[in-house]
Design a protein around this motif. Structure first.
Motif, PDB file in Angstrom:
ATOM      1  N   LEU A  35      51.005  71.139  45.840  1.00 48.22           N
ATOM      2  CA  LEU A  35      49.835  70.705  45.079  1.00 48.22           C
ATOM      3  C   LEU A  35      49.304  71.841  44.217  1.00 48.22           C
ATOM      4  CD1 LEU A  35      47.804  68.473  44.481  1.00 48.22           C
ATOM      5  CD2 LEU A  35      46.471  69.249  46.452  1.00 48.22           C
ATOM      6  N   SER A  36      49.309  73.053  44.776  1.00 47.64           N
ATOM      7  CA  SER A  36      48.834  74.205  44.006  1.00 47.64           C
ATOM      8  C   SER A  36      49.730  74.447  42.795  1.00 47.64           C
ATOM      9  CB  SER A  36      48.796  75.440  44.904  1.00 47.64           C
ATOM     10  OG  SER A  36      48.429  76.584  44.171  1.00 47.64           O
ATOM     11  N   LYS A  37      51.045  74.283  43.000  1.00 50.83           N
ATOM     12  CA  LYS A  37      51.977  74.480  41.877  1.00 50.83           C
ATOM     13  C   LYS A  37      51.747  73.425  40.808  1.00 50.83           C
ATOM     14  CE  LYS A  37      56.164  75.688  42.788  1.00 50.83           C
ATOM     15  NZ  LYS A  37      57.617  75.714  43.159  1.00 50.83           N
ATOM     16  N   ALA A  38      51.611  72.160  41.205  1.00 51.91           N
ATOM     17  CA  ALA A  38      51.397  71.094  40.221  1.00 51.91           C
ATOM     18  C   ALA A  38      50.067  71.289  39.501  1.00 51.91           C
ATOM     19  CB  ALA A  38      51.426  69.746  40.929  1.00 51.91           C
ATOM     20  N   GLN A  39      49.032  71.724  40.260  1.00 52.07           N
ATOM     21  CA  GLN A  39      47.732  71.963  39.623  1.00 52.07           C
ATOM     22  C   GLN A  39      47.808  73.118  38.618  1.00 52.07           C
ATOM     23  OE1 GLN A  39      45.298  72.559  43.053  1.00 52.07           O
ATOM     24  NE2 GLN A  39      44.683  70.390  43.214  1.00 52.07           N
ATOM     25  N   SER A  40      48.593  74.144  38.948  1.00 50.01           N
ATOM     26  CA  SER A  40      48.736  75.272  38.028  1.00 50.01           C
ATOM     27  C   SER A  40      49.402  74.828  36.726  1.00 50.01           C
ATOM     28  CB  SER A  40      49.543  76.373  38.711  1.00 50.01           C
ATOM     29  OG  SER A  40      49.731  77.473  37.852  1.00 50.01           O
ATOM     30  N   ILE A  41      50.456  73.976  36.846  1.00 51.39           N
ATOM     31  CA  ILE A  41      51.141  73.485  35.640  1.00 51.39           C
ATOM     32  C   ILE A  41      50.188  72.616  34.831  1.00 51.39           C
ATOM     33  CG2 ILE A  41      53.044  72.050  34.816  1.00 51.39           C
ATOM     34  CD1 ILE A  41      54.610  72.899  37.311  1.00 51.39           C
ATOM     35  N   ALA A  42      49.449  71.735  35.528  1.00 51.99           N
ATOM     36  CA  ALA A  42      48.518  70.859  34.825  1.00 51.99           C
ATOM     37  C   ALA A  42      47.434  71.657  34.126  1.00 51.99           C
ATOM     38  CB  ALA A  42      47.894  69.876  35.822  1.00 51.99           C
ATOM     39  N   GLN A  43      46.945  72.741  34.780  1.00 57.62           N
ATOM     40  CA  GLN A  43      45.923  73.579  34.152  1.00 57.62           C
ATOM     41  C   GLN A  43      46.444  74.243  32.895  1.00 57.62           C
ATOM     42  OE1 GLN A  43      42.785  73.666  35.216  1.00 57.62           O
ATOM     43  NE2 GLN A  43      42.233  74.947  33.459  1.00 57.62           N
ATOM     44  N   SER A  44      47.705  74.654  32.931  1.00 63.32           N
ATOM     45  CA  SER A  44      48.316  75.281  31.758  1.00 63.32           C
ATOM     46  C   SER A  44      48.418  74.284  30.614  1.00 63.32           C
ATOM     47  CB  SER A  44      49.699  75.826  32.107  1.00 63.32           C
ATOM     48  OG  SER A  44      49.606  76.837  33.086  1.00 63.32           O
ATOM     49  N   MET A  45      48.775  73.033  30.972  1.00 65.06           N
ATOM     50  CA  MET A  45      48.871  72.004  29.935  1.00 65.06           C
ATOM     51  C   MET A  45      47.495  71.681  29.379  1.00 65.06           C
ATOM     52  SD  MET A  45      52.031  71.308  29.518  1.00 65.06           S
ATOM     53  CE  MET A  45      51.848  69.827  28.528  1.00 65.06           C
ATOM     54  N   THR A  46      46.491  71.689  30.216  1.00 63.89           N
ATOM     55  CA  THR A  46      45.142  71.377  29.736  1.00 63.89           C
ATOM     56  C   THR A  46      44.623  72.466  28.812  1.00 63.89           C
ATOM     57  OG1 THR A  46      44.657  70.130  31.747  1.00 63.89           O
ATOM     58  CG2 THR A  46      42.775  70.921  30.496  1.00 63.89           C
ATOM     59  N   ASN A  47      44.968  73.696  29.085  1.00 62.46           N
ATOM     60  CA  ASN A  47      44.463  74.808  28.275  1.00 62.46           C
ATOM     61  C   ASN A  47      45.143  74.907  26.915  1.00 62.46           C
ATOM     62  OD1 ASN A  47      42.716  75.563  30.290  1.00 62.46           O
ATOM     63  ND2 ASN A  47      44.136  77.056  31.203  1.00 62.46           N
ATOM     64  N   ALA A  48      46.319  74.276  26.784  1.00 62.64           N
ATOM     65  CA  ALA A  48      47.018  74.319  25.486  1.00 62.64           C
ATOM     66  C   ALA A  48      46.344  73.342  24.522  1.00 62.64           C
ATOM     67  CB  ALA A  48      48.482  73.941  25.679  1.00 62.64           C
ATOM     68  N   PRO A  49      46.151  73.746  23.261  1.00 62.71           N
ATOM     69  CA  PRO A  49      45.562  72.827  22.273  1.00 62.71           C
ATOM     70  C   PRO A  49      46.405  71.556  22.158  1.00 62.71           C
ATOM     71  CG  PRO A  49      45.606  75.050  21.416  1.00 62.71           C
ATOM     72  CD  PRO A  49      46.420  75.064  22.658  1.00 62.71           C
ATOM     73  N   LEU A  50      45.723  70.424  21.982  1.00 65.29           N
ATOM     74  CA  LEU A  50      46.411  69.138  21.922  1.00 65.29           C
ATOM     75  C   LEU A  50      47.419  69.083  20.802  1.00 65.29           C
ATOM     76  CD1 LEU A  50      46.564  66.289  23.136  1.00 65.29           C
ATOM     77  CD2 LEU A  50      44.791  65.579  21.486  1.00 65.29           C
ATOM     78  N   SER A  51      47.141  69.761  19.708  1.00 65.31           N
ATOM     79  CA  SER A  51      48.054  69.721  18.567  1.00 65.31           C
ATOM     80  C   SER A  51      49.346  70.477  18.837  1.00 65.31           C
ATOM     81  CB  SER A  51      47.364  70.302  17.318  1.00 65.31           C
ATOM     82  OG  SER A  51      46.978  71.656  17.576  1.00 65.31           O
ATOM     83  N   GLN A  52      49.320  71.401  19.806  1.00 65.11           N
ATOM     84  CA  GLN A  52      50.513  72.194  20.066  1.00 65.11           C
ATOM     85  C   GLN A  52      51.335  71.673  21.241  1.00 65.11           C
ATOM     86  OE1 GLN A  52      49.758  76.371  20.403  1.00 65.11           O
ATOM     87  NE2 GLN A  52      48.451  76.454  18.563  1.00 65.11           N
ATOM     88  N   TYR A  94      46.759  65.942  33.777  1.00 69.04           N
ATOM     89  CA  TYR A  94      46.196  67.033  32.987  1.00 69.04           C
ATOM     90  C   TYR A  94      45.460  66.420  31.822  1.00 69.04           C
ATOM     91  CZ  TYR A  94      50.352  66.578  29.955  1.00 69.04           C
ATOM     92  OH  TYR A  94      51.346  66.097  29.150  1.00 69.04           O
ATOM     93  N   TYR A  95      44.460  67.145  31.308  1.00 72.14           N
ATOM     94  CA  TYR A  95      43.506  66.571  30.363  1.00 72.14           C
ATOM     95  C   TYR A  95      43.596  67.269  29.014  1.00 72.14           C
ATOM     96  CZ  TYR A  95      41.526  64.716  34.668  1.00 72.14           C
ATOM     97  OH  TYR A  95      41.361  64.084  35.863  1.00 72.14           O
ATOM     98  N   SER A  96      42.875  66.668  28.078  1.00 67.50           N
ATOM     99  CA  SER A  96      42.749  67.307  26.776  1.00 67.50           C
ATOM    100  C   SER A  96      41.858  68.528  26.922  1.00 67.50           C
ATOM    101  CB  SER A  96      42.142  66.320  25.766  1.00 67.50           C
ATOM    102  OG  SER A  96      40.858  65.899  26.216  1.00 67.50           O
ATOM    103  N   THR A  97      41.832  69.335  25.882  1.00 66.55           N
ATOM    104  CA  THR A  97      41.088  70.589  25.970  1.00 66.55           C
ATOM    105  C   THR A  97      39.599  70.359  26.157  1.00 66.55           C
ATOM    106  OG1 THR A  97      41.015  70.622  23.555  1.00 66.55           O
ATOM    107  CG2 THR A  97      42.743  71.920  24.623  1.00 66.55           C
ATOM    108  N   ASN A  98      39.091  69.226  25.673  1.00 62.36           N
ATOM    109  CA  ASN A  98      37.664  68.959  25.886  1.00 62.36           C
ATOM    110  C   ASN A  98      37.388  68.346  27.249  1.00 62.36           C
ATOM    111  OD1 ASN A  98      38.628  66.379  25.654  1.00 62.36           O
ATOM    112  ND2 ASN A  98      37.725  65.993  23.617  1.00 62.36           N
ATOM    113  N   GLY A  99      38.466  67.996  28.027  1.00 57.32           N
ATOM    114  CA  GLY A  99      38.332  67.505  29.387  1.00 57.32           C
ATOM    115  C   GLY A  99      37.852  66.090  29.504  1.00 57.32           C
ATOM    116  N   HIS A 100      37.913  65.311  28.405  1.00 58.90           N
ATOM    117  CA  HIS A 100      37.381  63.952  28.455  1.00 58.90           C
ATOM    118  C   HIS A 100      38.452  62.895  28.679  1.00 58.90           C
ATOM    119  CE1 HIS A 100      33.405  65.322  27.463  1.00 58.90           C
ATOM    120  NE2 HIS A 100      33.819  65.884  26.305  1.00 58.90           N
ATOM    121  N   SER A 101      39.681  63.183  28.418  1.00 63.57           N
ATOM    122  CA  SER A 101      40.723  62.159  28.521  1.00 63.57           C
ATOM    123  C   SER A 101      41.989  62.759  29.108  1.00 63.57           C
ATOM    124  CB  SER A 101      41.019  61.569  27.135  1.00 63.57           C
ATOM    125  OG  SER A 101      41.479  62.591  26.246  1.00 63.57           O
ATOM    126  N   VAL A 102      42.714  61.892  29.855  1.00 58.60           N
ATOM    127  CA  VAL A 102      43.990  62.287  30.447  1.00 58.60           C
ATOM    128  C   VAL A 102      45.050  62.198  29.378  1.00 58.60           C
ATOM    129  CG1 VAL A 102      45.724  61.753  32.176  1.00 58.60           C
ATOM    130  CG2 VAL A 102      43.297  61.498  32.732  1.00 58.60           C
TER     131      VAL A 102
END
Length: 476
Positions: A41-58, A143-151
């Motif tokens: 779970l920690s590994k999946a959360q780390s990957i998801a956090q990385s995806m969330t921190n990346a700008p949606l356009s990239q 994982y969410y968009s950078t604004n954290g409002h949508s999956v």
């Protein structure tokens, strides 16, 4: 008994070990599964956090092939380089969009299996961790968009936990094997210990089997210590000692009784023969024979009465009124003694008005027998003192004389039936040799006590302790 103890011990130990093994197995299994779940779970959360921190356009370009080295999720360009740090043997990782389009994969498994499992979730938007039947853990983390409002997508991770399953299986086999070995060893040890523990009991059984009349001197070896077996052996030996003494007393009683009966019968038979031969014609012989026959018949009557008294003490006591006025009975005994031996001095010393919880006739017999014994073994003029007093819940009676005294070696036997300190004088002065035996029998029937103190040439004192009316020890 040894087999029963061994089986019972083994069963109890088996139950204890099964409970302990089950506790160890379940506790460790739960703990290991929690560790595995937390790791994936920690590994999946780390990957998801990385995806969330990346700008949606990239995000669509994170997995294109470029050669620059990534330093952060914002400028990752090679998914094999970026996701490789999360890769592990036995794990499959998928990054998918909300419409189940695979953006990246680590592992060589079939992504459709993870997508099928993901599609079966009732709430795919929630973080999920559960175990699959094929010894794998499935994790789904959005994982969410950078604004954290949508999956914007999901990280799916499947981890093989067959090593944990194999480890737990081996542990279970080891626990069960160890428990079986422990039970077998405990059974063997229990059998040996129980065999050692019951050895004194087996010795007692063999001793009982060997005991016959004439072999009551057998004794059981008493083990050291104060455990139950040692106390049992000691009690058994004490019982054998009492049995041996009782048998000796009974044998002596039969012998003495036969002798006591045979003596007057022989005398009677002799005088009958004398009368048959010469008594018919000789008034002198006739008169002498009649006196002798009267004396011996009286002696036989007294002996029979004393034997019947001994045999009926306990049964007669149950039907008697147990309330004796000590003052009155002492006075009667003193008057009777003076009437029979006018030259004797018989004093009384009664303190208060004690009332004994004893049948009056039996209290009278106790005092009469003790006084007669004192008079018999006191040289004229005899000096006797009868004292009585209440001592709490008891009544104490004392009969003191200034007679010949009793030798120390005879004191332990004076209450035995037909025992006489001076056998020749006892027969000459009458009596059956049962007086003190009757006294002791009556006293013990009322749970009382009798003691004797004597000194040669000084005198003898008998002390009788009996329950008083109202005490807890009086007979019902």
């Amino acid at each position: 008994m040894k087999t029963r103890v061994t089986v019972l011990t083994s069963v109890v130990l088996c139950v204890i070990l099964l409970v302990l093994d089950g506790f160890i197995y379940l506790t460790l299994h739960v703990r290991l599964m929690k560790i595995e779940e937390a790791a994936v779970l920690s590994k999946a959360q780390s990957i998801a956090q990385s995806m969330t921190n990346a700008p949606l356009s990239q995000q669509p370009f994170l997995f294109t092939n470029r050669t620059s080295s990534p330093t952060s999720p914002d400028d990752l360009t090679d998914h094999r380089t970026w996701l490789r740090q999360y890769g592990a043997f036995g794990q499959e990782i998928l990054i998918v969009t909300t419409n189940h389009q695979v953006l990246a994969q680590i592992g060589r498994g079939d992504p459709n299996a993870l997508l099928t499992e993901f599609a079966s979730l009732q709430h795919p938007g929630d973080q999920t961790v559960h175990q699959l039947p094929n010894s794998t853990l499935f994790v789904s983390v959005p994982y969410y968009s950078t604004n954290g409002h949508s999956v914007t997508g999901y990280v799916l991770l499947e981890s093989d936990i067959s090593q944990v399953t194999t480890y737990m299986h081996n542990l279970l086999v080891l626990l069960l094997s160890g428990s079986v070995g422990a039970v077998l060893l405990a059974a063997l040890g229990g059998y040996v210990v129980s065999a050692f523990a019951v050895r004194p009991i087996n010795q007692m059984i063999r001793t009982v089997q060997r005991i016959q009349f004439g072999h009551l001197n057998e004794r059981v070896a008493e083990p050291r210590g104060r455990d139950e077996v040692a106390r049992l052996a000691s009690t058994f030996n004490q019982m054998l000692t009492r049995m041996e003494r009782s048998f000796e007393q009974q044998t002596r009683f039969v012998t003495d009784a036969s002798h006591e009966i045979l003596t007057p019968l022989t005398t009677i038979q002799g005088y009958v023969n004398l009368l048959d031969r010469w008594g018919k014609d000789s008034p002198e012989v006739l008169e002498k024979a009649i006196r002798a026959l009267q004396n011996e018949s009286t002696r036989l009557q007294e002996l029979a009465d004393d034997l019947l008294t001994l045999a009926a003490v306990e049964s007669a006591t149950k039907s008697m009124d147990k309330r004796a006025n000590v003052v009155q009975i002492v006075e009667e005994v003193v008057e009777s003694a003076i009437a029979h031996r006018p030259e004797a001095t018989v004093l009384k010393d009664v303190q208060g008005t004690p009332v004994a919880a004893v049948a009056p006739s039996q209290l009278r017999q106790i005092l009469v027998n003790l006084v007669e014994n004192a008079l018999k073994y006191s040289d004229p003029p005899a000096h006797i003192r009868i004292a009585a007093a209440a001592q709490g819940a008891q009544v104490e009676l004392r009969v003191e004389d200034q007679g010949q005294g009793i030798p120390p070696e005879d004191l332990p036997y004076i209450f035995d039936r037909f025992y006489r300190v001076d056998k020749s004088r006892g027969r000459r002065e009458g009596g059956t040799g049962l007086g003190l035996s009757i006294v002791k029998e009556i006293v013990e029937t009322y749970r009382g006590d009798i003691q004797v103190e004597s000194k040669l040439g000084v005198g003898t004192t008998f002390t009788v302790i009996l329950p008083a009316v109202g005490s807890d020890v009086q007979q019902g």
